[in-house]
Design a protein around this motif. Structure first.
Motif, PDB file in Angstrom:
ATOM      1  N   SER A   8      18.765  94.340   3.298  1.00  0.00           N
ATOM      2  CA  SER A   8      19.377  95.583   2.501  1.00  0.00           C
ATOM      3  C   SER A   8      18.880  96.040   1.378  1.00  0.00           C
ATOM      4  O   SER A   8      18.475  96.970   1.206  1.00  0.00           O
ATOM      5  N   SER A  50      15.308 101.453  10.953  1.00  0.00           N
ATOM      6  CA  SER A  50      15.213 100.259  10.143  1.00  0.00           C
ATOM      7  C   SER A  50      14.328  98.938  10.120  1.00  0.00           C
ATOM      8  O   SER A  50      14.627  99.098  11.089  1.00  0.00           O
ATOM      9  N   GLU A  89      15.562  97.490   2.631  1.00  0.00           N
ATOM     10  CA  GLU A  89      15.110  98.597   4.071  1.00  0.00           C
ATOM     11  C   GLU A  89      14.678  99.951   3.461  1.00  0.00           C
ATOM     12  O   GLU A  89      14.507 101.000   4.315  1.00  0.00           O
TER      13      GLU A  89
END
Ligand code: KG4
Ligand code: ZN
Length: 347
Positions: free
Chosen positions: A34, A179, A37
């Motif tokens: 995260s 992504s 990303e």
């Protein structure tokens, strides 16, 4: 034998406790996906700083979940390389400090070799049933094929001339607007394909007997065709392109493994490892097209984890017990890899 494994080569801070080389008592992974990303890939300095924050809690959690204290551990294994040097230094420095402070042996582990061990975790295979074996590591950094006489003996028989297989999945996924990491997104999209043969793909490294991989041509082909088909905003075209690309990328692995199986008839099995080993289409293709018995890692042991580091570390520890301080060795990045291997192979 209880081994604590520590991994910090890329964007996962991981720690695990493994008993007798195969039984995973705990395996903790703090993923940074995260965080990276938004940049479309791993940013080395951000990765190193996140490792620094995560390493202590992750190691503590792995010990707690295994119901162990550091005193119960026989040795510590840590990823020495290859990887991002700043990221590796966090794990290596932490492990050296822990080993010195507790007077435990410290086993430096090659990350790529350890991936293969992922296929042996939580299985009760005897090594004599598996080896000699052909081992594949298909990850974001490597596409390496080995002939292995034992879990710790690696003869590198093929590698990629350019991009790694997982890297190609990631780059093509980025072109499609997915992504990072791209492999799982492409696999998911390919399942929606209405016409998997709609887009013909090139066959890289066509010469049947050549044991080598190449992914940059396929990546370029995809970059041209995604634009030509105007696929980014069209879900149907995207799904068909993903399916054709996936089969071309995986097909290359399957073809070369089949050649290796012919060239090394002594092999009893096929050990598949690395992030790409999680791909279900790959598992199906291998089981249909290669005669050797494939052994796949459980899903948590395909991508980066510390259980594979602890498991492989315990195999190394059984061979030579001499991993005592002072720990004069250093971490090595993927760019030092050739030199490290050359040194290791010099008598
Ligand atoms: O082994 P790994 O976690 O890290 C490295 O050591 O590089 O592998 C990560 C790579 C990424 O390139 C990711 O896109 C790819 O493995 N990957 C996949 C799948 N899951 C992860 N590639 C294809 N299909 C998947 N399902
Ligand atoms: Zn890896």
């Amino acid at each position: 034998m209880i081994i604590l494994g520590i991994e910090s080569s890329c964007d996962e801070t991981a720690a695990a406790v493994v008993r007798d080389g195969w039984e995973v008592l705990s395996s903790e992974v703090a993923s940074q996906i995260s965080i990276h990303e938004e940049f479309g890939g791993v940013v080395p300095e951000i990765a190193a700083r996140a490792h620094l924050q995560n390493i202590e809690p992750v190691v503590k959690l792995a010990l707690t979940k295994a119901d162990m204290q550091i005193a119960d551990v026989d040795a510590i294994a840590v990823t020495q390389g290859p990887g991002l040097i700043g990221a590796l230094l966090v794990g290596v420095s932490y492990a050296k400090g822990l080993a010195l402070g507790t007077n435990k042996p410290l086993i430096p582990v090659d990350h790529v070799h350890a991936h293969i061990y992922g296929a042996l975790l939580d299985t009760k295979y005897k090594h004599s049933e598996i080896f000699p074996s052909i081992g594949l590591v298909a990850s974001g950094g490597h596409t390496n094929l080995y002939f292995m006489n034992s879990p710790t003996e690696f003869e590198l028989i093929a590698w990629s001339d350019d991009d790694a297989c997982g890297e190609c999945f990631d780059k093509v996924a980025k072109l499609m607007g997915f992504s990072y990491p791209g492999g799982p997104a492409i696999e998911k999209m390919a399942k929606q394909a209405s016409d998997p043969d709609a887009y013909p793909m090139p066959t890289p490294v066509e010469q049947k007997n050549k044991l080598r991989f190449s992914y940059s041509g396929l990546k370029t082909h995809m970059s041209i065709n995604i634009k030509k088909a105007n696929a980014v905003d069209d879900e149907n075209k995207k799904a068909n392109l993903c399916s054709a690309f996936q089969d071309a990328a995986l097909g290359q692995l399957v073809r070369k493994i089949a050649v290796a199986a012919e060239k090394y008839p002594r092999a009893n099995s096929l050990l598949i490892a690395g992030g790409v080993a999680a791909n279900q289409r790959f598992r199906d293709l291998l089981s249909t097209h290669v005669k050797l018995k494939p052994i796949f890692p459980k899903l948590p042991y395909c991508s980066d984890n510390a259980a594979m580091i602890a498991g492989f570390g315990s195999a190394l520890f059984q061979n030579h017990q001499d991993y005592k301080a002072p720990f004069s060795w250093d971490a090595y990045s993927r760019y030092d890899y050739g030199a490290v291997l050359a040194k290791a192979n010099t008598p």
